[in-house]
Design a protein around this motif. Structure first.
Motif, PDB file in Angstrom:
ATOM      1  N   ILE A 177      61.520  91.593 132.110  1.00 33.71           N
ATOM      2  CA  ILE A 177      60.882  92.777 132.679  1.00 33.71           C
ATOM      3  C   ILE A 177      61.506  93.023 134.047  1.00 33.71           C
ATOM      4  CG2 ILE A 177      58.696  93.776 133.472  1.00 33.71           C
ATOM      5  CD1 ILE A 177      57.241  91.679 131.754  1.00 33.71           C
ATOM      6  N   TYR A 186      60.258  82.711 133.397  1.00 33.68           N
ATOM      7  CA  TYR A 186      60.779  82.626 134.761  1.00 33.68           C
ATOM      8  C   TYR A 186      60.465  83.905 135.519  1.00 33.68           C
ATOM      9  CZ  TYR A 186      64.440  85.044 132.125  1.00 33.68           C
ATOM     10  OH  TYR A 186      65.104  85.896 131.280  1.00 33.68           O
ATOM     11  N   ARG A 193      60.465  97.673 138.784  1.00 34.79           N
ATOM     12  CA  ARG A 193      60.033  98.874 138.039  1.00 34.79           C
ATOM     13  C   ARG A 193      58.589  98.758 137.586  1.00 34.79           C
ATOM     14  NH1 ARG A 193      65.568  99.961 134.522  1.00 34.79           N
ATOM     15  NH2 ARG A 193      66.946  99.806 136.349  1.00 34.79           N
ATOM     16  N   ALA A 247      63.808 102.105 131.649  1.00 26.85           N
ATOM     17  CA  ALA A 247      63.604 100.857 130.907  1.00 26.85           C
ATOM     18  C   ALA A 247      62.856  99.870 131.798  1.00 26.85           C
ATOM     19  CB  ALA A 247      64.929 100.267 130.466  1.00 26.85           C
ATOM     20  N   GLU A 268      61.890  83.149 127.308  1.00 32.07           N
ATOM     21  CA  GLU A 268      62.797  82.806 126.223  1.00 32.07           C
ATOM     22  C   GLU A 268      62.083  81.838 125.273  1.00 32.07           C
ATOM     23  OE1 GLU A 268      65.488  84.537 126.512  1.00 32.07           O
ATOM     24  OE2 GLU A 268      65.657  84.874 128.670  1.00 32.07           O
ATOM     25  N   PHE A 274      63.094  88.189 126.583  1.00 33.15           N
ATOM     26  CA  PHE A 274      63.079  89.500 127.237  1.00 33.15           C
ATOM     27  C   PHE A 274      63.102  89.298 128.738  1.00 33.15           C
ATOM     28  CE2 PHE A 274      58.673  88.128 126.941  1.00 33.15           C
ATOM     29  CZ  PHE A 274      58.227  88.311 128.245  1.00 33.15           C
ATOM     30  N   PHE A 308      67.352  92.508 142.461  1.00 29.66           N
ATOM     31  CA  PHE A 308      66.109  92.958 141.843  1.00 29.66           C
ATOM     32  C   PHE A 308      65.442  91.730 141.230  1.00 29.66           C
ATOM     33  CE2 PHE A 308      67.622  92.741 137.434  1.00 29.66           C
ATOM     34  CZ  PHE A 308      68.999  92.703 137.635  1.00 29.66           C
ATOM     35  N   GLY A 327      63.701  94.782 128.712  1.00 31.18           N
ATOM     36  CA  GLY A 327      64.564  94.761 127.539  1.00 31.18           C
ATOM     37  C   GLY A 327      64.725  93.346 127.047  1.00 31.18           C
ATOM     38  N   TYR A 329      69.128  86.139 120.261  1.00 29.11           N
ATOM     39  CA  TYR A 329      70.494  85.707 120.609  1.00 29.11           C
ATOM     40  C   TYR A 329      70.780  84.416 119.852  1.00 29.11           C
ATOM     41  CZ  TYR A 329      67.315  83.552 123.968  1.00 29.11           C
ATOM     42  OH  TYR A 329      66.240  82.927 124.540  1.00 29.11           O
ATOM     43  N   ASN A 376      69.117  85.899 133.590  1.00 32.35           N
ATOM     44  CA  ASN A 376      68.669  84.501 133.543  1.00 32.35           C
ATOM     45  C   ASN A 376      68.723  83.834 132.164  1.00 32.35           C
ATOM     46  OD1 ASN A 376      66.049  82.965 135.597  1.00 32.35           O
ATOM     47  ND2 ASN A 376      67.845  82.095 134.642  1.00 32.35           N
ATOM     48  N   GLU A 418      75.354  97.343 141.209  1.00 37.99           N
ATOM     49  CA  GLU A 418      75.223  98.654 140.586  1.00 37.99           C
ATOM     50  C   GLU A 418      75.072  99.688 141.683  1.00 37.99           C
ATOM     51  OE1 GLU A 418      73.187  99.039 136.706  1.00 37.99           O
ATOM     52  OE2 GLU A 418      71.959  97.392 137.458  1.00 37.99           O
ATOM     53  N   TYR A 473      75.320  88.967 123.747  1.00 38.48           N
ATOM     54  CA  TYR A 473      74.759  87.860 122.968  1.00 38.48           C
ATOM     55  C   TYR A 473      73.741  88.277 121.908  1.00 38.48           C
ATOM     56  CZ  TYR A 473      71.483  87.812 127.075  1.00 38.48           C
ATOM     57  OH  TYR A 473      70.613  88.125 128.089  1.00 38.48           O
ATOM     58  N   TYR A 474      73.361  89.543 121.887  1.00 36.65           N
ATOM     59  CA  TYR A 474      72.281  89.920 120.977  1.00 36.65           C
ATOM     60  C   TYR A 474      72.662  89.883 119.503  1.00 36.65           C
ATOM     61  CZ  TYR A 474      69.551  91.141 125.013  1.00 36.65           C
ATOM     62  OH  TYR A 474      68.860  91.075 126.192  1.00 36.65           O
ATOM     63  N   ARG A 476      73.101  92.360 140.743  1.00 36.87           N
ATOM     64  CA  ARG A 476      74.142  93.156 140.069  1.00 36.87           C
ATOM     65  C   ARG A 476      74.634  94.213 141.044  1.00 36.87           C
ATOM     66  NH1 ARG A 476      71.227  94.274 134.120  1.00 36.87           N
ATOM     67  NH2 ARG A 476      70.673  92.072 133.801  1.00 36.87           N
ATOM     68  N   GLY A 485      65.747  90.721 123.216  1.00 34.85           N
ATOM     69  CA  GLY A 485      66.140  90.624 121.827  1.00 34.85           C
ATOM     70  C   GLY A 485      66.507  89.204 121.458  1.00 34.85           C
TER      71      GLY A 485
HETATM   72  P1  HAM Z   1      68.564  93.731 130.949  1.00 34.05           P
HETATM   73  O1  HAM Z   1      68.242  94.866 130.035  1.00 34.05           O
HETATM   74  O2  HAM Z   1      69.936  93.705 131.520  1.00 34.05           O
HETATM   75  O3  HAM Z   1      68.300  92.406 130.121  1.00 34.05           O
HETATM   76  O4  HAM Z   1      67.530  93.671 132.131  1.00 34.05           O
HETATM   77  C1  HAM Z   1      66.139  93.656 131.858  1.00 34.05           C
HETATM   78  C2  HAM Z   1      65.386  94.569 132.784  1.00 34.05           C
HETATM   79  O5  HAM Z   1      65.706  94.271 134.141  1.00 34.05           O
HETATM   80  C3  HAM Z   1      65.738  96.038 132.653  1.00 34.05           C
HETATM   81  O6  HAM Z   1      65.024  96.636 131.593  1.00 34.05           O
HETATM   82  C4  HAM Z   1      65.282  96.582 134.004  1.00 34.05           C
HETATM   83  O7  HAM Z   1      63.889  96.829 133.995  1.00 34.05           O
HETATM   84  C5  HAM Z   1      65.579  95.436 134.931  1.00 34.05           C
HETATM   85  N1  HAM Z   1      66.829  95.699 135.668  1.00 34.05           N
HETATM   86  C6  HAM Z   1      68.097  95.522 135.257  1.00 34.05           C
HETATM   87  N2  HAM Z   1      68.970  95.868 136.211  1.00 34.05           N
HETATM   88  C7  HAM Z   1      68.240  96.286 137.271  1.00 34.05           C
HETATM   89  C8  HAM Z   1      68.547  96.761 138.593  1.00 34.05           C
HETATM   90  N3  HAM Z   1      69.808  96.878 139.025  1.00 34.05           N
HETATM   91  N4  HAM Z   1      67.513  97.112 139.404  1.00 34.05           N
HETATM   92  C9  HAM Z   1      66.230  96.991 139.001  1.00 34.05           C
HETATM   93  N5  HAM Z   1      65.894  96.527 137.779  1.00 34.05           N
HETATM   94  C10 HAM Z   1      66.866  96.178 136.924  1.00 34.05           C
HETATM   95  C11 HAM Z   1      68.487  91.140 130.598  1.00 34.05           C
HETATM   96  O8  HAM Z   1      68.702  90.873 131.747  1.00 34.05           O
HETATM   97  C12 HAM Z   1      68.317  90.062 129.534  1.00 34.05           C
HETATM   98  N6  HAM Z   1      68.569  88.736 130.158  1.00 34.05           N
HETATM   99  C13 HAM Z   1      66.929  90.110 128.941  1.00 34.05           C
HETATM  100  C14 HAM Z   1      66.732  89.093 127.890  1.00 34.05           C
HETATM  101  C15 HAM Z   1      66.089  87.906 128.001  1.00 34.05           C
HETATM  102  N7  HAM Z   1      67.182  89.150 126.630  1.00 34.05           N
HETATM  103  C16 HAM Z   1      66.840  88.063 125.989  1.00 34.05           C
HETATM  104  N8  HAM Z   1      66.180  87.296 126.803  1.00 34.05           N
END
Ligand code: HAM
Length: 426
Positions: free
Chosen positions: A314, A110, A318, A288, A134, A312, A128, A291, A295, A87, A118, A270-271, A116, A293
């Motif tokens: 969450i 948000y 999880r 995790a 932000e 970030f 998910f 996550g 940008y 997002n 995966e 973008y980090y 994804r 950071g």
């Molecule tokens: P990301 O590390 O890709 O970062 O995703 C953040 C969190 O989303 C992960 O730590 C994990 O807990 C959860 N997540 C990711 N993929 C999955 C999945 N397939 N199933 C369940 N949980 C998942 C971002 O998305 C960045 N936009 C974060 C960010 C915001 N950085 C700066 N601002």
């Protein structure tokens, strides 16, 4: 039989009560830090993610749900659209589109689904949910300050503590500014040259197009090679180093523990500078919990003005999973205060009237049906977990006095209509 698509799932009661509990708690925390909600569409133009997240990332290269949206007329062009895999790009797009810099520093959050493709497993889904935030604005509004990084990290520590999640670990790194990256990429390419032939196909491609992404590799056999590669930490320029030191200094001052991890580069392009993850032991391989950071160049990459930012996300799935370990969903579920049992023909209306009165006094009321015999009403009330059962029969309505029975103690009293709410609330 049609079932939910692989990697997607239904969230059912009582677990949904836990999700609501989590969302209410995080909204409280966001309010305390003066963050406001933003909602962006769940699909966007594909180009947004290609440019924002990066062509060479696993997310864009392998995991997006993308389709060509048919044009209405043969003369019009179709459009490539993608279900959002994250997002941040959408929020920055909205920042640019609505000129949010006029508002100074934007602190946005948000809650919503991301997509994804995966390989599904415990804690990893194709749909998910993320709870993200932000902080973005012109540098003059303070968006570039290490105070913002530290504030975001301290808020996360508070949030996890508030939810009763203990034993989290904050892993922290700096991935430097683009200028630092030039030298680092060169060193990385040089170090990869003699060994890349022994690495997986993905890494061979990454080594050419975007060597930093080699650190995303999950292939076991590649790990010993990756361990010998130079780290970005040794290539930080003076500005990046100072920024990183300042973030750590504030965190230490406010008492938020962290560990440095110089392999942490995060899987999105973008980090810049500060990058972090919170991990949690109870989650297993997908450890995790969140996550994020900085940008600082993302807005410009999307055609906007300079707008440093940090945020970030969450993984809500999880987060809920780690809560379930100790708090069953039932413990946060508000059970009905009373079950109202209409007794005999023509009593549904009277019972509905009483239920309406009680619900307007903020009581949680479950309502039965006049065709139920008394025994069946008791069973239904017990199944619903109601504290009291109130019988509404012809006699009760006439006399204005209702039998109220406590379903756990068996105690029964008779009270007037006016006293009913007070009695139930006890
Ligand atoms: P990301 O590390 O890709 O970062 O995703 C953040 C969190 O989303 C992960 O730590 C994990 O807990 C959860 N997540 C990711 N993929 C999955 C999945 N397939 N199933 C369940 N949980 C998942 C971002 O998305 C960045 N936009 C974060 C960010 C915001 N950085 C700066 N601002």
């Amino acid at each position: 039989m049609i079932k939910a698509v692989r990697g997607t799932r239904d969230l059912l009661p009582p677990e949904t009560a836990l999700w609501n509990f989590v969302e209410a708690a995080v909204r409280d925390v966001f309010r305390a830090y003066n963050f406001q909600e933003i909602r962006t569409p769940i699909f966007e133009e594909t180009a947004l993610f290609a440019r924002g997240v990066g062509e060479e990332t696993d997310i864009v290269a392998k995991e997006m749900y993308t389709w060509e949206d048919r044009a209405r007329a043969a003369s019009e062009k179709g459009q490539s659209l993608t279900l959002r895999p994250e997002n941040t790009a959408g929020v920055v797009r909205a920042y640019i589109e609505h000129k949010l810099w006029d508002r100074g520093l934007n602190k946005l959050y948000y809650i919503g689904p991301q997509f994804r493709r995966e390989r599904p497993q415990k804690g990893r889904y194709r749909q998910f949910y993320q709870i993200g935030a932000e902080v973005i604005g012109p540098a003059t509004a303070g968006s570039e300050s290490p105070a913002r990084d530290a504030e975001v990290l301290e808020m996360l520590a508070t949030l996890l503590d508030r939810l009763g999640i203990v034993n989290w670990n904050l892993e922290l790194n700096s991935v430097g500014a683009p200028a630092d990256r030039v030298q680092f990429n060169e060193a990385l390419r040089k170090a990869l040259e003699p060994v890349v032939g022994q690495m997986c196909d993905d890494c061979q491609r990454r080594a050419v197009t975007n060597p930093l992404r080699v650190f995303d590799c999950k292939v076991l056999a590649d790990q010993p090679i990756i361990d010998t590669l130079p780290r970005i930490t040794h290539f930080l320029g003076e500005d990046s180093r100072q920024h990183f030191a300042a973030v750590q200094e504030i965190l230490t001052k406010v008492g938020v523990p962290f560990t440095l991890n110089d392999r942490l580069v995060r899987g999105l392009d973008y980090y810049t500078r500060t990058a972090f993850e919170f991990t949690h032991g109870a989650l297993g391989a997908q450890n995790a919990i969140l996550g994020g950071g900085r940008y600082d160049g993302l807005s410009e990459a999307l055609g906007g003005p300079a707008a440093p930012g940090i945020g970030f996300a969450i993984g809500e799935d999880r987060l809920v999973m780690s809560l379930q370990e100790k708090a069953p969903a039932d413990s946060v579920l508000r059970k009905p205060d009373a079950y109202i049992a209409p007794l005999g023909a023509g009593m549904n209306g009277e019972a509905a009237r009483l239920a309406r009165e009680l619900r307007r006094q903020e009581l949680v009321i479950d309502l039965g049906d006049e065709t139920f015999r008394l025994k069946k009403s008791f069973e239904a009330a017990t199944k619903a977990g109601a504290k009291y059962i109130v019988i509404v029969g012809e006699n009760e309505v006439k006399s204005g006095s209702f039998a109220v029975k406590n379903l756990s103690t068996g105690e029964q009293v008779s009270v007037t209509r006016g006293e009913l709410a007070g009695r139930i609330r006890r």
